[in-house]
Structures are given as C-alpha cells and as structure tokens.
Write a protein that holds these residues in place. Structure first.
Motif, PDB file in Angstrom:
ATOM      1  N   ASN A   1       0.822  -1.207   0.000  1.00 27.03           N
ATOM      2  CA  ASN A   1       0.000   0.000   0.000  1.00 27.03           C
ATOM      3  C   ASN A   1       0.858   1.260   0.000  1.00 27.03           C
ATOM      4  OD1 ASN A   1      -2.474  -1.294  -0.111  1.00 27.03           O
ATOM      5  ND2 ASN A   1      -2.647  -1.468   2.119  1.00 27.03           N
ATOM      6  N   ARG A   2       1.982   1.204   0.709  1.00 21.03           N
ATOM      7  CA  ARG A   2       2.887   2.359   0.686  1.00 21.03           C
ATOM      8  C   ARG A   2       3.399   2.602  -0.732  1.00 21.03           C
ATOM      9  NH1 ARG A   2       5.003  -0.207   5.403  1.00 21.03           N
ATOM     10  NH2 ARG A   2       4.353   0.865   7.328  1.00 21.03           N
ATOM     11  N   LEU A   3       3.726   1.529  -1.423  1.00 18.59           N
ATOM     12  CA  LEU A   3       4.220   1.642  -2.785  1.00 18.59           C
ATOM     13  C   LEU A   3       3.138   2.185  -3.722  1.00 18.59           C
ATOM     14  CD1 LEU A   3       6.433   1.127  -4.865  1.00 18.59           C
ATOM     15  CD2 LEU A   3       5.593  -1.216  -5.101  1.00 18.59           C
ATOM     16  N   LEU A   4       1.895   1.684  -3.560  1.00 22.02           N
ATOM     17  CA  LEU A   4       0.794   2.158  -4.393  1.00 22.02           C
ATOM     18  C   LEU A   4       0.531   3.643  -4.176  1.00 22.02           C
ATOM     19  CD1 LEU A   4      -1.762  -0.801  -4.099  1.00 22.02           C
ATOM     20  CD2 LEU A   4      -0.493  -0.097  -6.133  1.00 22.02           C
ATOM     21  N   MET A   5       0.499   4.048  -2.914  1.00 26.50           N
ATOM     22  CA  MET A   5       0.214   5.444  -2.608  1.00 26.50           C
ATOM     23  C   MET A   5       1.333   6.353  -3.089  1.00 26.50           C
ATOM     24  SD  MET A   5      -1.559   5.165   1.169  1.00 26.50           S
ATOM     25  CE  MET A   5      -2.049   6.884   1.175  1.00 26.50           C
ATOM     26  N   GLY A   6       2.550   5.949  -2.845  1.00 25.21           N
ATOM     27  CA  GLY A   6       3.681   6.753  -3.286  1.00 25.21           C
ATOM     28  C   GLY A   6       3.740   6.883  -4.795  1.00 25.21           C
ATOM     29  N   SER A   7       3.456   5.800  -5.495  1.00 18.33           N
ATOM     30  CA  SER A   7       3.486   5.819  -6.958  1.00 18.33           C
ATOM     31  C   SER A   7       2.399   6.726  -7.520  1.00 18.33           C
ATOM     32  CB  SER A   7       3.318   4.403  -7.506  1.00 18.33           C
ATOM     33  OG  SER A   7       4.363   3.560  -7.079  1.00 18.33           O
ATOM     34  N   ALA A   8       1.190   6.606  -6.967  1.00 15.47           N
ATOM     35  CA  ALA A   8       0.083   7.428  -7.456  1.00 15.47           C
ATOM     36  C   ALA A   8       0.361   8.912  -7.240  1.00 15.47           C
ATOM     37  CB  ALA A   8      -1.220   7.026  -6.758  1.00 15.47           C
ATOM     38  N   ILE A   9       0.918   9.236  -6.095  1.00 12.64           N
ATOM     39  CA  ILE A   9       1.227  10.644  -5.801  1.00 12.64           C
ATOM     40  C   ILE A   9       2.282  11.174  -6.770  1.00 12.64           C
ATOM     41  CG2 ILE A   9       2.284  12.184  -4.102  1.00 12.64           C
ATOM     42  CD1 ILE A   9       0.931  10.456  -1.937  1.00 12.64           C
ATOM     43  N   LEU A  10       3.341  10.388  -6.984  1.00 19.45           N
ATOM     44  CA  LEU A  10       4.417  10.834  -7.871  1.00 19.45           C
ATOM     45  C   LEU A  10       3.942  10.960  -9.317  1.00 19.45           C
ATOM     46  CD1 LEU A  10       7.444   8.801  -6.470  1.00 19.45           C
ATOM     47  CD2 LEU A  10       7.066  11.272  -6.309  1.00 19.45           C
ATOM     48  N   VAL A  11       3.163   9.989  -9.786  1.00 17.51           N
ATOM     49  CA  VAL A  11       2.667  10.038 -11.166  1.00 17.51           C
ATOM     50  C   VAL A  11       1.708  11.213 -11.337  1.00 17.51           C
ATOM     51  CG1 VAL A  11       1.340   8.833 -12.936  1.00 17.51           C
ATOM     52  CG2 VAL A  11       2.985   7.575 -11.539  1.00 17.51           C
ATOM     53  N   GLY A  12       0.838  11.424 -10.345  1.00 12.04           N
ATOM     54  CA  GLY A  12      -0.069  12.569 -10.407  1.00 12.04           C
ATOM     55  C   GLY A  12       0.687  13.887 -10.427  1.00 12.04           C
ATOM     56  N   ASP A  13       1.721  13.987  -9.594  1.00 10.04           N
ATOM     57  CA  ASP A  13       2.518  15.215  -9.567  1.00 10.04           C
ATOM     58  C   ASP A  13       3.259  15.431 -10.886  1.00 10.04           C
ATOM     59  OD1 ASP A  13       1.629  15.664  -7.046  1.00 10.04           O
ATOM     60  OD2 ASP A  13       3.482  15.095  -6.021  1.00 10.04           O
ATOM     61  N   PHE A  14       3.679  14.337 -11.522  1.00 11.41           N
ATOM     62  CA  PHE A  14       4.300  14.444 -12.844  1.00 11.41           C
ATOM     63  C   PHE A  14       3.314  15.076 -13.832  1.00 11.41           C
ATOM     64  CE2 PHE A  14       4.676  12.530 -17.083  1.00 11.41           C
ATOM     65  CZ  PHE A  14       5.962  12.911 -17.433  1.00 11.41           C
ATOM     66  N   CYS A  15       2.048  14.650 -13.762  1.00  9.55           N
ATOM     67  CA  CYS A  15       1.025  15.204 -14.645  1.00  9.55           C
ATOM     68  C   CYS A  15       0.769  16.676 -14.331  1.00  9.55           C
ATOM     69  CB  CYS A  15      -0.278  14.419 -14.517  1.00  9.55           C
ATOM     70  SG  CYS A  15      -0.175  12.714 -15.088  1.00  9.55           S
TER      71      CYS A  15
END
Length: 243
Positions: free
Chosen positions: A110-124
């Motif tokens: 879950n930490r990996l999922l949350m961190g990935s979603a945040i980083l990908v969203g911030d990239f956008c």
C-alpha cells in the motif's frame, strides 16, 4: 460528424451536439490530442503505459477552451496548449483518484501504491503547468494555478469531511477552462464571469448536483448576442438541462 441515419436514432441530442462541436473545432481538437500524447511521454515505458491507461479519449474541457477562444482572437498554438493543459490537469486528478481511501492497512504494498500514485499525479501536474505556461499569458497562468489550488483544497475537504464520498472536481475544471480561455482572448470581465459560471454549472450538472444552469444560460446568451461562433457552445450547454 455522424452520418449513419440508423445510428442517429440511437444517439442522444447531447452526443449529436458534441459531435458537431468536435467537427467545428476540427484540427484544433486533434492538435490537443497530439499535445497530450506528447506530454505523457516520460521516457519510462511502464510509466507511459500507466498514463495512457488513465487518459480519456473524449476532451470536453478542451472543447470548452477551444469553443470559448472562438469568441476572440488568439494564436492557435496557445489555445491548443491551454486545452491540453486543462485536460492534463484532469489526467492528474484521475491518477490521484487511484489512491486508497479510508482505513488502509499500513503495509509495503500500500505504501508503494500510494507513493506511486502521488508521484505520477505530480508528474502530470508539472506537465500541465508547463503547457499552461506556453500561453505566455500571466493572467492565464494565474487562473490555472488558482484552479490547481482549488482542486487541492476540495480534495482535502472531501478526504477529511466526507471520506466515503467521491470527489467532485468537474465544476472546478470546467470553470477553469472557460475562465482561462476567456482571459487568453481578452474577453471583458462580465463576459468572463458569465462564461465561468455557465461552465461551472455545466460541471455540476454532470456530477448530479443542483445548479442554476437555465438562468446562467439566459444571461450568457444575452452577452453573446451577435457572436455566431458561440452558438454551438450554447447549444451544447443547453442540452445538459434535460439530463
């Protein structure tokens, strides 16, 4: 445009108006699609696949940008960049929607999922801001930044006050599309206000909220009298009243 008469019988009035808008906006809308495809290219195949999976094929926010820009005069490259910026902001929101909500077990997955979603969203978000900057218009960039701030505030309020309810960001994005494009073409303040209000109401109708769209459209039509390019945009908004 849709030409199959049999198919027309199964198509809603709203879909027909949207089809006409897509036809009218033509090359501009296709250019927005191209810019979006370019913007999601990160150089990392896995990330590119994730972004492509969240990218919609229909761009009503860009259609509002391009339709509103027909009420004035602007460089084609700039209005296309703004349309892509608004849609990229929507993509960032879609990515952040994948974040787990409620009681989430604190484990590595879950930490990996949350961190990935945040980083990908911030990239956008960063790509969206870069596209907005291509308008070379400080007022447009400020309106875009304000929309981003309002999105963030709405998300925090939803997560803290009503964590089980879905996010309702459409009204903010539609209003931002109208306001920023009106600023881009230098429309006067009363017209910018009416356009933003109509677009916000349009977003609220799409999210099943109460909205005073009929009154807004009446006032907007009065302001847009004598501007034939606004008619398809107004017809599109009017069809939403029956949804």
């Amino acid at each position: 445009m849709i030409h199959d008469k049999v198919a027309l019988e199964r198509v809603s009035p709203t879909a027909l108006v949207e089809s006409n808008l897509e036809w009218m906006l033509g090359d501009d809308l296709e250019s927005v699609r191209v810019r979006l495809q370019e913007a999601i290219q990160s150089g990392y195949p896995l990330l590119d696949d994730v972004l492509a999976s969240h990218l919609h094929s229909h761009y009503p926010r860009a259609m509002i940008v391009l339709g509103t820009s027909r009420l004035g005069h602007t460089d084609r490259r700039k209005r296309v960049a703004l349309g892509a910026a608004i849609e990229m902001l929507h993509l960032a929101v879609n990515v952040h929607d994948t974040l787990p909500r409620g009681d989430v077990e604190a484990n590595e997955r879950n930490r990996l999922l949350m961190g990935s979603a945040i980083l990908v969203g911030d990239f956008c978000f960063s790509r969206a801001s870069k596209l907005a900057a291509e308008t070379e218009n400080p007022a447009v960039v400020a309106a875009f930044a304000n929309a981003l701030a309002r999105l963030s505030e709405r998300r925090v309020i939803t997560l803290t006050d009503t964590p089980d309810m879905p996010h309702t960001d459409d009204a903010i994005l539609y209003a931002a599309a109208a306001e920023a494009s009106a600023l881009l073409v230098g429309l006067p303040r009363p017209l910018r206000y009416a356009l933003g209000e109509a677009a916000a109401s349009f977003g609220e109708v799409l999210t099943d909220s109460e909205a005073a769209l009929p009154e807004t459209i009446v006032r907007l039509e009065a302001l847009l009298h004598g501007r034939p390019f606004a008619r398809p945009f107004m017809n599109w908004l009017r069809t939403r009243m029956s949804m």
